[in-house]
Motif scaffolding. Structure first.
Motif, short mmCIF file in Angstrom:
data_model
loop_
_atom_site.label_atom_id
_atom_site.label_comp_id
_atom_site.label_asym_id
_atom_site.label_seq_id
_atom_site.Cartn_x
_atom_site.Cartn_y
_atom_site.Cartn_z
N LYS A 8 -148.99 -42.43 -64.25
CA LYS A 8 -149.05 -42.43 -62.79
C LYS A 8 -148.99 -41.00 -62.23
CE LYS A 8 -147.11 -45.20 -58.99
NZ LYS A 8 -146.02 -46.13 -58.58
N ARG A 9 -149.09 -40.03 -63.14
CA ARG A 9 -149.07 -38.61 -62.77
C ARG A 9 -147.81 -38.23 -62.00
NH1 ARG A 9 -153.67 -40.35 -60.76
NH2 ARG A 9 -153.25 -39.51 -58.67
N GLN A 10 -146.69 -38.86 -62.39
CA GLN A 10 -145.40 -38.54 -61.79
C GLN A 10 -144.67 -37.52 -62.68
OE1 GLN A 10 -143.83 -42.49 -61.74
NE2 GLN A 10 -144.41 -42.88 -59.61
N GLU A 11 -143.88 -36.67 -62.05
CA GLU A 11 -143.09 -35.69 -62.79
C GLU A 11 -141.68 -36.26 -63.02
OE1 GLU A 11 -141.31 -31.14 -62.30
OE2 GLU A 11 -142.24 -32.16 -60.59
N LEU A 12 -141.27 -36.27 -64.27
CA LEU A 12 -139.93 -36.76 -64.61
C LEU A 12 -139.08 -35.58 -65.07
CD1 LEU A 12 -137.85 -38.99 -65.11
CD2 LEU A 12 -138.86 -39.33 -67.38
N VAL A 13 -137.98 -35.34 -64.38
CA VAL A 13 -137.08 -34.24 -64.70
C VAL A 13 -135.75 -34.82 -65.16
CG1 VAL A 13 -135.87 -32.21 -63.83
CG2 VAL A 13 -138.17 -32.77 -62.99
N VAL A 14 -135.29 -34.42 -66.34
CA VAL A 14 -134.03 -34.89 -66.90
C VAL A 14 -133.07 -33.72 -67.00
CG1 VAL A 14 -132.90 -35.98 -68.87
CG2 VAL A 14 -135.22 -36.67 -68.22
N SER A 15 -131.87 -33.91 -66.47
CA SER A 15 -130.86 -32.85 -66.49
C SER A 15 -129.52 -33.44 -66.92
CB SER A 15 -130.72 -32.23 -65.09
OG SER A 15 -129.67 -31.29 -65.06
N VAL A 16 -128.97 -32.92 -68.03
CA VAL A 16 -127.70 -33.40 -68.56
C VAL A 16 -126.71 -32.25 -68.58
CG1 VAL A 16 -126.51 -34.44 -70.53
CG2 VAL A 16 -128.86 -35.15 -69.97
N ALA A 17 -125.55 -32.42 -67.96
CA ALA A 17 -124.54 -31.37 -67.93
C ALA A 17 -124.12 -31.00 -69.34
CB ALA A 17 -123.32 -31.84 -67.13
N PRO A 18 -123.94 -29.71 -69.63
CA PRO A 18 -123.64 -29.27 -71.00
C PRO A 18 -122.26 -29.68 -71.50
CG PRO A 18 -123.55 -27.41 -69.48
CD PRO A 18 -124.11 -28.58 -68.70
N THR A 19 -121.30 -29.89 -70.61
CA THR A 19 -119.93 -30.25 -71.03
C THR A 19 -119.59 -31.67 -70.61
OG1 THR A 19 -119.05 -29.29 -68.98
CG2 THR A 19 -119.15 -27.85 -70.93
N GLU B 19 -136.18 -37.62 -60.66
CA GLU B 19 -135.18 -36.80 -61.34
C GLU B 19 -134.01 -37.68 -61.75
OE1 GLU B 19 -132.33 -32.87 -60.59
OE2 GLU B 19 -133.50 -33.73 -58.95
N ILE B 20 -133.56 -37.52 -62.99
CA ILE B 20 -132.37 -38.23 -63.45
C ILE B 20 -131.39 -37.19 -63.98
CG2 ILE B 20 -133.47 -38.73 -65.69
CD1 ILE B 20 -131.64 -41.27 -65.75
N ARG B 21 -130.17 -37.23 -63.45
CA ARG B 21 -129.14 -36.27 -63.83
C ARG B 21 -127.90 -37.00 -64.33
NH1 ARG B 21 -130.12 -34.74 -58.54
NH2 ARG B 21 -127.91 -35.01 -57.95
N VAL B 22 -127.19 -36.37 -65.25
CA VAL B 22 -125.91 -36.89 -65.73
C VAL B 22 -124.88 -35.79 -65.54
CG1 VAL B 22 -124.68 -38.05 -67.58
CG2 VAL B 22 -127.17 -38.21 -67.48
N ILE C 20 -124.37 -41.01 -63.21
CA ILE C 20 -125.80 -41.07 -63.48
C ILE C 20 -126.51 -41.09 -62.13
CG2 ILE C 20 -127.66 -42.33 -64.61
CD1 ILE C 20 -125.49 -43.73 -66.30
N ILE C 21 -127.35 -40.10 -61.88
CA ILE C 21 -128.02 -39.98 -60.58
C ILE C 21 -129.53 -40.07 -60.81
CG2 ILE C 21 -128.39 -38.51 -58.56
CD1 ILE C 21 -125.70 -37.14 -59.38
N VAL C 22 -130.17 -41.01 -60.15
CA VAL C 22 -131.61 -41.17 -60.22
C VAL C 22 -132.18 -40.98 -58.82
CG1 VAL C 22 -133.53 -42.69 -60.81
CG2 VAL C 22 -131.44 -42.75 -62.19
N ALA C 23 -132.95 -39.92 -58.62
CA ALA C 23 -133.51 -39.58 -57.31
C ALA C 23 -135.03 -39.55 -57.40
CB ALA C 23 -132.98 -38.23 -56.83
N ASP C 24 -135.70 -40.03 -56.35
CA ASP C 24 -137.16 -40.02 -56.34
C ASP C 24 -137.67 -39.53 -54.99
OD1 ASP C 24 -137.69 -42.30 -54.45
OD2 ASP C 24 -136.73 -43.48 -56.01
N THR C 25 -138.95 -39.22 -54.94
CA THR C 25 -139.60 -38.81 -53.69
C THR C 25 -140.50 -39.92 -53.19
OG1 THR C 25 -141.41 -37.78 -54.95
CG2 THR C 25 -139.53 -36.38 -54.36
N GLY C 26 -140.05 -41.16 -53.39
CA GLY C 26 -140.86 -42.32 -53.06
C GLY C 26 -140.83 -42.70 -51.60
N VAL C 27 -141.12 -43.97 -51.35
CA VAL C 27 -141.32 -44.46 -49.98
C VAL C 27 -140.02 -44.52 -49.19
CG1 VAL C 27 -143.37 -45.76 -50.61
CG2 VAL C 27 -141.13 -46.86 -50.78
N GLY C 28 -138.89 -44.61 -49.90
CA GLY C 28 -137.61 -44.67 -49.20
C GLY C 28 -137.35 -46.03 -48.56
N MET C 29 -136.18 -46.15 -47.93
CA MET C 29 -135.78 -47.43 -47.34
C MET C 29 -135.07 -47.19 -46.01
SD MET C 29 -134.27 -49.56 -50.61
CE MET C 29 -133.34 -48.18 -51.26
N THR C 30 -135.14 -48.18 -45.17
CA THR C 30 -134.36 -48.17 -43.93
C THR C 30 -132.93 -48.59 -44.23
OG1 THR C 30 -134.85 -50.49 -43.44
CG2 THR C 30 -136.43 -48.83 -42.65
#
Length: 566
Positions: free
Chosen positions: A193-204, A237-240, A249-259
């Motif tokens: 879907k040509r989406q960018e997936l960014v994974v970030s895991v804290a080192p400690t 983006e998914i971050r730990v 665990i944080i999952v953030a997107d640039t999608g349509v959003g919600m009211t």
């Protein structure tokens, strides 16, 4: 007149008392034993504890009826309480019928899926024996099988959550590793879907105390949701991260959003956003399951969203206790002996193949009778056991193991399509179709931890009365004589249920300090008394019944079987 004509029963108690002041005709019909002058918490009263009724609807069984009971103060609790009783017999009957249908359907679907999924995975491990085209076919079969397994599992999870029978196996896990694994599995679909997936895991990052399979399920559901509601070219983006005693665990997107209205409903069953007509958006069960799993892990989930600017989901899971049993890596299991009990030889061979990376010494038997004779003739460290076998089934095998003084401490890992039976309370469980990673994780944990544990916090004088009865029932338990010792050991080891003597010093503080973190959905505490020592005044306000010490073993057995919730 209005209250008298209500279809629901209404009971009103006197100010500052449990004495009944008034009832309407419907309450007299539903609960004929309760009337003015009586008490809602008398010995013969079927009413639930006040605390439970104040927190929400509580269902009780009384005279062949299922009754939903709620309570609300009349101003404040000291002004009296109004109890509402509703007949939900037909609703409970429909729910029971639905659950039975789901159980039957799951058995019929999951048995063949077990073989399909397992043997396709074995084929996938031997790519050198296939052409490129054949390897492509295998990948398609495996993806399709996984989708079908996911659909069946979602439906079953919802049914088990509703009936409080969803089982977990909490242990120390690396959430960052789980995120990397799920992200890798979903990477191809996101890239299409040509989406960018960014994974970030804290080192400690600390380890989390959680069920590995269910954490992966939460991550997969959140990523799938972000993928579906983010347009092509968007970013996920998914971050730990660590947050004091939590792993986030944080999952953030640039999608349509919600009211705000949509975010208020996003965890409802079958609810889908304003793209609900799109055929690819699934069943609308994913986020509701994530919330239920977060609650099951004593964590939480939050959502932050704005139309046109995307959505962020944040899940918090408890971190494992440092320096304890939970903080250590799995002990080596190589060389340990496992007895695989499975009436279908092909499935037994599959289980043996999936356990091969652990270096276990496996033996296969295909009947319950052969399993018992083998266990009595040779020593095994753990047993994997199917339930639905001809002749002696898994329940009878378990009974004979647990009543044998030599065998009863043997850990059993049930590998079966049946997972909601009360007889399985307190045992390790892996559902079919078998997930190889889950099977290895659970079996390793079973070898390390043994059977479910019970924590007894009681005076020395109670030992001679209680311990023999627990030993006779085959219930593994740890005995502590002070609140401080109980708090320490419950932070270091996993316990399912606690038996607490109300005669110990400050039992209320003990209840607050206990950390029961086994595989059960709800915290289970049973209070018992010798009948001579006065019960502290503060105990009655907790809404937990106090049983006689002679009845405590049976109450404990019922709690392990899921019949009691305190």
């Amino acid at each position: 007149m209005t209250i008298a004509s209500l279809g629901d029963g209404v009971i009103v108690t006197e100010p500052g008392s449990t004495t009944i002041a008034a009832v309407n005709p419907r309450a007299s019909e539903l609960l004929p034993g309760l009337g003015p002058g009586g008490s809602v918490d008398s010995q013969d009263s079927p009413m639930p504890p006040l605390r439970s009724a104040l927190e929400g609807e509580t269902t009780i069984e009384y005279r062949d009826r299922s009754l939903a009971v709620t309570a609300a103060p009349l101003g404040s609790l000291s002004d009296g309480v109004v109890w509402t009783v509703r007949d939900v017999t037909e609703r409970v009957r429909r729910e029971r019928t639905r659950s039975e249908f789901v159980a039957t359907a799951s058995h019929e679907l999951r048995s063949p899926l077990t073989s399909i999924k397992g043997f396709v995975e074995l084929l996938e491990r031997s790519p050198e024996q296939m052409s490129e085209r054949q390897r492509g076919f295998v990948e398609i079969i495996l993806r399709s099988t996984d989708r079908l397994v996911d659909l069946v599992n979602d439906l079953l999870d919802v049914a088990r959550i509703d009936s409080h029978q969803l089982e977990t196996s909490h242990g120390p896990i690396d959430v960052g590793e789980a995120v990397q694994e799920v992200a890798e599995l979903m990477g191809a679909r996101i890239a299409e879907k040509r989406q960018e997936l960014v994974v970030s895991v804290a080192p400690t990052l600390p380890l989390a105390l959680a069920d590995p399979g269910q954490v992966r399920q939460m991550i997969a559901n959140l990523l799938t949701n972000a993928h579906q509601y983010t347009p092509a070219g968007g970013r996920i983006e998914i971050r730990v991260e660590a947050e004091r005693a939590w792993v986030r665990i944080i999952v953030a997107d640039t999608g349509v959003g919600m009211t705000k209205q949509e975010t208020g409903r996003v965890f409802e069953r079958f609810y889908r956003g304003h793209q609900a007509n799109a055929p690819s958006l699934g069943t609308g069960l994913g986020l509701s399951i994530v919330k239920s799993l977060a609650d099951l892990h004593h964590g939480d989930i939050e959502v932050d969203s704005e139309p046109g600017r995307g959505t962020t989901f944040t899940v918090r899971l408890p971190a494992a206790v440092r320096g304890s049993e939970s903080d250590r890596s799995l002990e080596p299991v190589s060389g340990r002996r496992v007895l695989i009990v499975e009436d279908e030889r092909a499935v037994a061979e599959l289980i043996a193949g999936q356990l091969a990376p652990l270096g276990l010494r496996a033996r296969i038997v295909t009947s319950g009778e052969e399993a018992i004779s083998t266990l009595r003739a040779e020593r095994y460290d753990v047993v994997t056991l199917d339930i639905l076998m001809p002749g002696m089934d898994g329940f009878e095998v378990t009974r004979q193991i647990r009543t044998d003084p030599v065998l009863r401490a043997t850990p059993i890992v049930f590998v079966s399509v049946v997972s909601g039976r009360q007889e399985l309370a307190g045992e390790w469980m892996v559902s079919k179709p078998i997930d190889a990673d889950e099977l290895r994780d659970v079996l390793s944990a079973a070898l390390r931890a043994g059977r479910s544990r019970v924590l007894v916090v009681a005076r020395e004088s109670m030992h001679s009365v209680l311990a023999p009865a627990l030993d006779e029932l085959g219930i593994e338990h740890r005995w502590e004589r002070s609140g401080a010792a109980a708090a320490r050991v419950s932070g270091e080891r996993r316990f399912e249920v606690a038996l607490v003597d109300v005669g110990i010093r400050n039992p209320q503080a003990v209840l607050q300090a206990l950390e029961l973190r086994g595989r059960r959905l709800r915290r289970a505490v049973i209070l018992f008394s010798d009948g001579l020592t006065p019960t502290p005044a503060g105990i009655s306000g907790l809404g937990i019944a106090v049983v006689a010490v002679e009845d405590a073993p049976q109450a404990l057995l019922e709690a392990l079987r899921g019949k009691r919730e305190d």
